[in-house]
Design an enzyme around this catalytic site. Structure first.
Site, short mmCIF file in Angstrom:
data_model
loop_
_atom_site.label_atom_id
_atom_site.label_comp_id
_atom_site.label_asym_id
_atom_site.label_seq_id
_atom_site.Cartn_x
_atom_site.Cartn_y
_atom_site.Cartn_z
N PHE A 1 -15.34 4.16 6.93
CA PHE A 1 -13.98 4.51 6.51
C PHE A 1 -13.79 4.44 4.99
O PHE A 1 -12.69 4.70 4.49
CB PHE A 1 -12.96 3.60 7.21
CG PHE A 1 -13.16 2.12 6.96
CD1 PHE A 1 -12.71 1.52 5.80
CD2 PHE A 1 -13.81 1.33 7.91
CE1 PHE A 1 -12.88 0.15 5.58
CE2 PHE A 1 -13.99 -0.04 7.70
CZ PHE A 1 -13.52 -0.62 6.52
N THR B 1 -5.77 -6.71 10.74
CA THR B 1 -6.00 -5.44 10.05
C THR B 1 -5.41 -4.27 10.84
O THR B 1 -4.75 -3.40 10.26
CB THR B 1 -7.52 -5.22 9.88
OG1 THR B 1 -8.08 -6.37 9.25
CG2 THR B 1 -7.81 -3.98 9.05
N HIS C 1 -2.17 -5.38 1.53
CA HIS C 1 -3.48 -6.03 1.34
C HIS C 1 -3.24 -7.52 1.17
O HIS C 1 -2.24 -7.94 0.60
CB HIS C 1 -4.16 -5.49 0.08
CG HIS C 1 -5.37 -6.27 -0.33
ND1 HIS C 1 -6.60 -6.07 0.26
CD2 HIS C 1 -5.54 -7.27 -1.24
CE1 HIS C 1 -7.47 -6.93 -0.27
NE2 HIS C 1 -6.85 -7.65 -1.19
N GLU D 1 -9.57 -10.21 -7.60
CA GLU D 1 -8.62 -9.11 -7.39
C GLU D 1 -7.41 -9.23 -8.32
O GLU D 1 -6.92 -8.23 -8.85
CB GLU D 1 -8.18 -9.09 -5.92
CG GLU D 1 -9.33 -8.69 -5.01
CD GLU D 1 -9.06 -8.91 -3.52
OE1 GLU D 1 -9.97 -8.63 -2.72
OE2 GLU D 1 -7.95 -9.36 -3.15
N ASN E 1 -2.03 0.28 6.62
CA ASN E 1 -1.55 -0.96 7.23
C ASN E 1 -0.66 -1.79 6.29
O ASN E 1 -0.65 -3.01 6.35
CB ASN E 1 -2.71 -1.77 7.81
CG ASN E 1 -3.74 -2.15 6.77
OD1 ASN E 1 -3.57 -1.85 5.59
ND2 ASN E 1 -4.79 -2.82 7.19
N ARG F 1 2.34 -6.54 8.99
CA ARG F 1 1.65 -5.34 9.50
C ARG F 1 2.22 -4.89 10.83
O ARG F 1 2.33 -3.69 11.10
CB ARG F 1 0.15 -5.59 9.57
CG ARG F 1 -0.52 -5.49 8.18
CD ARG F 1 -1.93 -5.99 8.20
NE ARG F 1 -2.67 -5.59 6.98
CZ ARG F 1 -3.87 -6.07 6.66
NH1 ARG F 1 -4.45 -6.98 7.43
NH2 ARG F 1 -4.47 -5.66 5.56
N TYR G 1 -12.52 -1.60 -3.65
CA TYR G 1 -13.02 -1.76 -2.27
C TYR G 1 -14.54 -1.60 -2.19
O TYR G 1 -15.06 -1.30 -1.12
CB TYR G 1 -12.33 -0.76 -1.35
CG TYR G 1 -10.94 -1.18 -0.95
CD1 TYR G 1 -10.71 -2.25 -0.09
CD2 TYR G 1 -9.83 -0.48 -1.42
CE1 TYR G 1 -9.43 -2.63 0.29
CE2 TYR G 1 -8.53 -0.85 -1.05
CZ TYR G 1 -8.35 -1.93 -0.20
OH TYR G 1 -7.08 -2.30 0.18
N ARG H 1 -2.63 -14.42 4.92
CA ARG H 1 -3.29 -13.64 5.99
C ARG H 1 -2.52 -13.83 7.30
O ARG H 1 -2.40 -12.88 8.09
CB ARG H 1 -4.75 -14.07 6.17
CG ARG H 1 -5.67 -13.79 4.97
CD ARG H 1 -5.96 -12.34 4.73
NE ARG H 1 -6.56 -11.64 5.83
CZ ARG H 1 -7.30 -10.53 5.70
NH1 ARG H 1 -7.56 -10.02 4.48
NH2 ARG H 1 -7.78 -9.91 6.74
N LYS I 1 0.82 -1.21 0.00
CA LYS I 1 0.00 0.00 0.00
C LYS I 1 0.86 1.27 0.00
O LYS I 1 2.07 1.20 0.26
CB LYS I 1 -0.93 -0.04 1.21
CG LYS I 1 -1.95 -1.19 1.15
CD LYS I 1 -2.94 -1.11 2.31
CE LYS I 1 -3.98 -2.22 2.24
NZ LYS I 1 -5.02 -2.07 3.29
P1 IDP Z 1 -8.20 -6.43 5.68
O1 IDP Z 1 -7.36 -5.58 4.76
O2 IDP Z 1 -7.42 -6.91 6.88
O3 IDP Z 1 -8.90 -7.57 4.96
P2 IDP Z 1 -10.77 -5.08 5.72
O4 IDP Z 1 -11.75 -5.13 6.84
O5 IDP Z 1 -11.09 -5.86 4.47
O6 IDP Z 1 -9.34 -5.49 6.29
O7 IDP Z 1 -10.59 -3.55 5.35
C1 IDP Z 1 -9.96 -3.14 4.16
C2 IDP Z 1 -8.98 -2.03 4.47
O8 IDP Z 1 -9.73 -0.90 4.94
C3 IDP Z 1 -8.00 -2.32 5.60
O9 IDP Z 1 -6.88 -3.07 5.19
C4 IDP Z 1 -7.62 -0.92 6.04
O10 IDP Z 1 -6.70 -0.30 5.13
C5 IDP Z 1 -8.97 -0.20 5.93
N1 IDP Z 1 -9.72 -0.24 7.19
C6 IDP Z 1 -10.33 -1.30 7.76
N2 IDP Z 1 -10.94 -0.99 8.92
C7 IDP Z 1 -10.71 0.34 9.09
C8 IDP Z 1 -11.08 1.28 10.11
O11 IDP Z 1 -11.74 0.96 11.11
N3 IDP Z 1 -10.64 2.57 9.94
C9 IDP Z 1 -9.90 2.97 8.86
N4 IDP Z 1 -9.54 2.13 7.88
C10 IDP Z 1 -9.92 0.83 7.99
MG MG Z 2 -10.31 -7.48 3.44
#
Ligand code: IDP
Ligand code: MG
Length: 140
Positions: free
Chosen positions: A59, A93, A117, A128, A114, A104, A51, A87, A11
Site C-alpha cells: 500500500f 489502523t 496518525h 516524526e 483513517n 478512527r 513513511y 494510540r 490526515k
Molecule cells: P498506524 O497508522 O495505525 O500505525 P501503520 O501500519 O503504521 O498503521 O500504517 C501506516 C498507514 O498506512 C495507516 O495509518 C494507513 O493510512 C495506511 N495503511 C496501513 N495498512 C494499510 C492497508 O492494508 N491498506 C491501505 N493502507 C494501509
Molecule cells: Mg504506524
C-alpha cells in the site's frame, strides 16, 4: 524531545471533511497538551520519506499519494504516557476494528483514509516531531 510526547497528523480525509476541530477537541479533552501545531501539505516525496519504513508494503505508493493529496495538520502532543495513550485514543489502523468512541471509529472512512496518525514509539515520536518542527517551532 521528552519521552512524554507523541506526534500526530490529522490526515487529508479528516481535514477535507472539516473534522479537524472536532478531533483536536477530543485530543485536548483526553488530556493532551498541544506543544506544536501547523497546517501544511506534504509533497509525494516528503510523504515517501515520512513513511519510508513502509516502502516494501503493497500500500506504500497509494499511501504516499493519499497523504500528499491535500492539507494536513501536524502536531506534537504532551501527556504522561503519551505514545500509548494516544494510540488508545485513536483506535486500530482499520476503523472496522477500532473500538467504539475512538477517533478512527468516529472519523475514519477506510483503512487508508483513517483520519489520524499516531507515533508507535517514543523514538519515532521524536523523529516524526523533528521531521515537521524545528526547535523554535515548538514549546520546549
Ligand atoms: P498506524 O497508522 O495505525 O500505525 P501503520 O501500519 O503504521 O498503521 O500504517 C501506516 C498507514 O498506512 C495507516 O495509518 C494507513 O493510512 C495506511 N495503511 C496501513 N495498512 C494499510 C492497508 O492494508 N491498506 C491501505 N493502507 C494501509
Ligand atoms: Mg504506524
Amino acid at each position: 524531545m521528552a519521552t512524554n510526547r507523541t506526534f500526530t497528523m490529522i490526515k487529508p480525509d479528516a481535514f477535507k471533511a472539516g473534522n479537524s476541530g472536532a478531533i483536536l477537541k477530543m485530543i485536548e479533552e483526553a488530556g493532551f497538551k498541544i506543544v506544536a501545531m501547523k497546517a501544511t501539505q506534504l509533497t509525494p516525496a516528503l510523504a515517501g520519506k515520512f513513511y519510508e519504513v513502509h516502502q516494501e508494503r503493497p500500500f506504500y505508493k497509494d499511501l504516499c499519494a493519499y497523504m500528499s493529496s491535500g492539507p494536513i495538520i501536524a502536531a506534537i502532543l504532551e501527556k504522561e504516557n503519551a505514545v500509548e495513550d494516544f494510540r488508545t485514543l485513536i483506535g486500530a489502523t482499520n476503523p472496522a476494528n477500532a473500538a467504539e468512541g475512538t477517533i478512527r471509529k468516529i472519523f475514519a472512512t477506510s483503512i487508508e483514509a483513517n483520519a489520524v496518525h499516531g507515533s508507535d514509539s517514543d523514538e519515532n515520536a521524536a523523529i516524526e516531531g523533528s521531521f515537521y518542527f524545528s526547535q523554535t517551532e515548538r514549546v520546549g
